[in-house]
Every structure is written in C-alpha cells, then in structure tokens.
Design an enzyme around this catalytic site. Structure first.
Site, mmCIF file in Angstrom:
data_model
loop_
_atom_site.group_PDB
_atom_site.id
_atom_site.type_symbol
_atom_site.label_atom_id
_atom_site.label_comp_id
_atom_site.label_asym_id
_atom_site.label_seq_id
_atom_site.Cartn_x
_atom_site.Cartn_y
_atom_site.Cartn_z
ATOM 1 N N GLY A 1 0.827 -1.190 0.000
ATOM 2 C CA GLY A 1 0.000 0.000 0.000
ATOM 3 C C GLY A 1 0.868 1.250 0.000
ATOM 4 O O GLY A 1 2.097 1.174 0.026
ATOM 5 N N ASP A 2 0.230 2.397 -0.062
ATOM 6 C CA ASP A 2 0.939 3.689 -0.059
ATOM 7 C C ASP A 2 1.888 3.828 -1.252
ATOM 8 O O ASP A 2 2.862 4.577 -1.190
ATOM 9 C CB ASP A 2 1.745 3.880 1.245
ATOM 10 C CG ASP A 2 0.890 3.749 2.486
ATOM 11 O OD1 ASP A 2 -0.196 4.359 2.508
ATOM 12 O OD2 ASP A 2 1.292 3.046 3.422
ATOM 13 N N GLU A 3 1.590 3.129 -2.355
ATOM 14 C CA GLU A 3 2.487 3.198 -3.518
ATOM 15 C C GLU A 3 2.274 4.452 -4.367
ATOM 16 O O GLU A 3 3.050 4.725 -5.268
ATOM 17 C CB GLU A 3 2.290 1.966 -4.421
ATOM 18 C CG GLU A 3 2.616 0.634 -3.788
ATOM 19 C CD GLU A 3 1.376 -0.029 -3.213
ATOM 20 O OE1 GLU A 3 1.475 -1.202 -2.829
ATOM 21 O OE2 GLU A 3 0.313 0.635 -3.141
ATOM 22 N N HIS B 1 -6.263 7.304 -0.239
ATOM 23 C CA HIS B 1 -5.580 7.687 -1.469
ATOM 24 C C HIS B 1 -5.432 9.196 -1.490
ATOM 25 O O HIS B 1 -6.388 9.929 -1.233
ATOM 26 C CB HIS B 1 -6.364 7.207 -2.699
ATOM 27 C CG HIS B 1 -6.324 5.724 -2.867
ATOM 28 N ND1 HIS B 1 -6.893 5.073 -3.945
ATOM 29 C CD2 HIS B 1 -5.761 4.751 -2.121
ATOM 30 C CE1 HIS B 1 -6.682 3.772 -3.834
ATOM 31 N NE2 HIS B 1 -6.013 3.558 -2.732
ATOM 32 N N THR C 1 -5.782 -0.715 11.271
ATOM 33 C CA THR C 1 -6.093 0.724 11.271
ATOM 34 C C THR C 1 -7.203 1.081 12.254
ATOM 35 O O THR C 1 -7.441 2.253 12.512
ATOM 36 C CB THR C 1 -6.533 1.172 9.867
ATOM 37 O OG1 THR C 1 -7.705 0.426 9.481
ATOM 38 C CG2 THR C 1 -5.424 0.955 8.854
#
Length: 337
Positions: free
Chosen positions: A12-14, A43, A124
């Site tokens: 994630g966080d790409e 996002h 989360t």
C-alpha cells in the site's frame, strides 16, 4: 477503449491515487470505480495545489464529467462516505452499490478492543475486519438498509457493463497493496480480503474476459504501515538519509521504509497478470529527478533502475512519478504499449 485495473504491488501507499488521477486527466474515462476493502486505505490526490486524502471516493472526483462508483465488494462507513461526498461536492456523480457492506460503530469498537488486532497485527482500527467477519456470517447490513445512502444507490455491475458495451473507458481503482492480501500476502499481517486485480474486478462486477489492462504500481522505496515482515526494511537513519520519511494517510503513523523487493515485485506481476507497471517516488531514489516530465532527462542512475526493473518483471514501466503533483509524471504508454 479500455477497461483498466490499477492495484498496488507492495504494502500500500504506492501512490495509486496519484497514478489514477493522472490517468483520469489524460484519458477522461467515463467511470472510475473503487474496489478494495473499505475506509482503511487512503488515497492522496493533489488538485490545483490542494491535497485531498480520500478513503472511499474514487480518485477521479475532480473530473466533473466522470461517474464515480463504489463497488459491492467494498465496505462503507456511512459517516466517512457522507463527509467525503459533502467535502468534494460529488452528490450528483457518486453511485454506491446497494450491496456494499456497512461498517457500524460496533465493528470499530471490536477492531480497537481486540488486542491481537490492534497491538500485534496493528490494524487501522476502522472496523473493516470485524465487518467482514459479520459479512461472512451473513449478519452484516448492506447499503440498501441505510436511509441516508438511499439517493446514491445503484447497481454498479450494470452501470459498468453497459458502459463497456458502449465502448467507454473504465478505470477500476484497487486499494491497499498486494503484500496485504488475505490470501497471498504476509499472513497473518494482512487485511481482511484479497487485494489483487482479480478481486478488484470482482468488487465492481467485471468479468475477467472484459479486462484489457492491469497496471501495477510500485514505489521506488517500498513502505509499510503497521506490523509484519519487511525483509528489505531500512533503519530510521537510513530512511532519513534517502529522504523517505512518510506517514500513513488514514492512520498518520510513520511508514516503515525499505529497499526494492525484487522477488516480491516479480511474484506480484505474475499472480496479478499485470500488463504494465508504474514506478512512483523516483525523485526519492534520485532527488535530481524531481519534476522531470521527459524520460530522456532522467539521470542515468534513475534510467538504469527503471530499465533493470522492466527486465526483472517482464512488463513495461509505462508511468513514472517524479513528484507528488499530478503534472510531475512521465507517461510512456504511447511508446511502450
């Protein structure tokens, strides 16, 4: 015209939001549809100098001609959804599948009170895991059961497949990263469902024969929020030396930073049937690349890095992000596809 799925290749966080927003600006798709788990993934999109962090809304929200859809496979937190609709002024363009599962306060409470989830797995705390538990147990509410969502309800597969019949461009936005897949990721340090391209297609109701492109997004320096294996992780000092200090969009927690994971990238390309790749944060790999929009102007160091990754993965790198702004992007699709 094409149906394209965009997914993350690492944890994630790409930078999927940045890549999707670029594709929306360049290609003007008729529909951008959001798949993924739910509001546990954020996002980030920069529009005219203003930064937006969305958790459920597709990243094409800034295009006023674009229909925005949330697929049935995605969990909805009604409070988060309504806040985003109001903030982004998308009431007339958003459609939520009537079968989306609903996160209630009890799911959030369970998520936070479960010490294994909160302390060991470091979730989360947005209630997604417990909600998916209730979905499997057949006791989860759906969007059609929530009065304040009624005016947004639709049948997402019907909308998308009708658009495909009419030769419209469709963009499907996945969430999280493939390393967090419940099935293929670093179990048990994963999210509560699969995060691959096949799942994204299922989330929005598109059959496999209708997918034209799978674009997998990788970060030059992978990052991870929360616990779990990270074989190439750097020390905090090493990460600072490379200028890659970051924080999660949803949690605000510091992101763990590592070096490129060669074997994993190749595996993610294979399992997802990726046809092309994007590499983001090349400006953090080499700061001299910041803001460049012409591939030939990249440094030799950056070019060698990108070309080596193409050889290793066996797919073309068609998009390269050289900074957080939407215009800080190199688009090579016309040359390589």
């Amino acid at each position: 015209m094409a149906v394209t799925i965009v997914i993350g290749g690492f944890f994630g966080d790409e930078g999927k939001g940045k890549i999707v927003s670029h594709l929306v600006r360049e290609d003007s798709p008729s529909i951008v549809a959001r798949g993924g788990v739910g509001p546990n993934a954020g996002h980030t999109v920069k529009v005219d100098g203003e930064e937006f962090g969305t958790r459920l809304t597709p990243s094409g929200f800034f295009d006023e001609e674009c229909r925005l859809l949330v697929g049935a496979g995605t969990l909805i937190d009604p409070e988060v959804m309504n806040q985003e609709i109001e903030k982004l002024d998308i009431e007339d363009r958003i459609g939520i599948d009537k079968r989306c599962g609903i996160i209630e306060q009890k799911h959030i409470n369970r998520d936070k009170k479960d010490s294994r989830l909160s302390d060991e797995i470091e979730t989360t705390g947005t209630g997604c895991g417990p909600a998916n538990e209730d979905r499997v147990a057949r006791k989860l509410k759906q969007a059609k059961d929530i009065p304040k969502l009624k005016k947004y309800l639709t049948d997402v597969p019907k909308e998308i497949n009708n658009a495909i019949k009419n030769n419209k461009d469709i963009l499907v936005e996945g969430a999280q990263g493939f390393g967090l897949s419940l099935i293929y990721g670093t179990y048990p340090y994963v999210t509560s469902k699969d995060t691959g391209a096949s799942q994204a297609a299922c989330d929005v109701g598109i059959g496999p024969t209708k997918i034209d492109e799978v674009l997998i997004v990788f970060k030059a320096y992978p990052t991870r929020v929360g616990a779990g294996p990270f074989p190439t992780e750097m020390t905090e000092e090493e990460a600072q030396e490379h200028g890659v200090e970051e924080y999660g969009t949803v949690t605000g927690r510091p992101r763990r930073v590592g070096k490129w994971m060669k074997d994993w990238a190749e595996y993610a390309v294979m399992v997802n049937g990726a046809t092309q790749a994007a590499i983001t944060c090349i400006d953090k790999y080499d700061q001299r690349c910041r803001g460049i929009t012409d591939y030939q102007e990249l440094t030799e160091k950056a070019k060698k890095f990108i070309e080596k990754k193409e050889r290793e993965m066996g797919v073309p790198v068609t998009l390269i992000s050289t900074g957080p702004r939407n215009d800080e992007t190199i688009d090579l699709r016309k040359e390589k596809l």
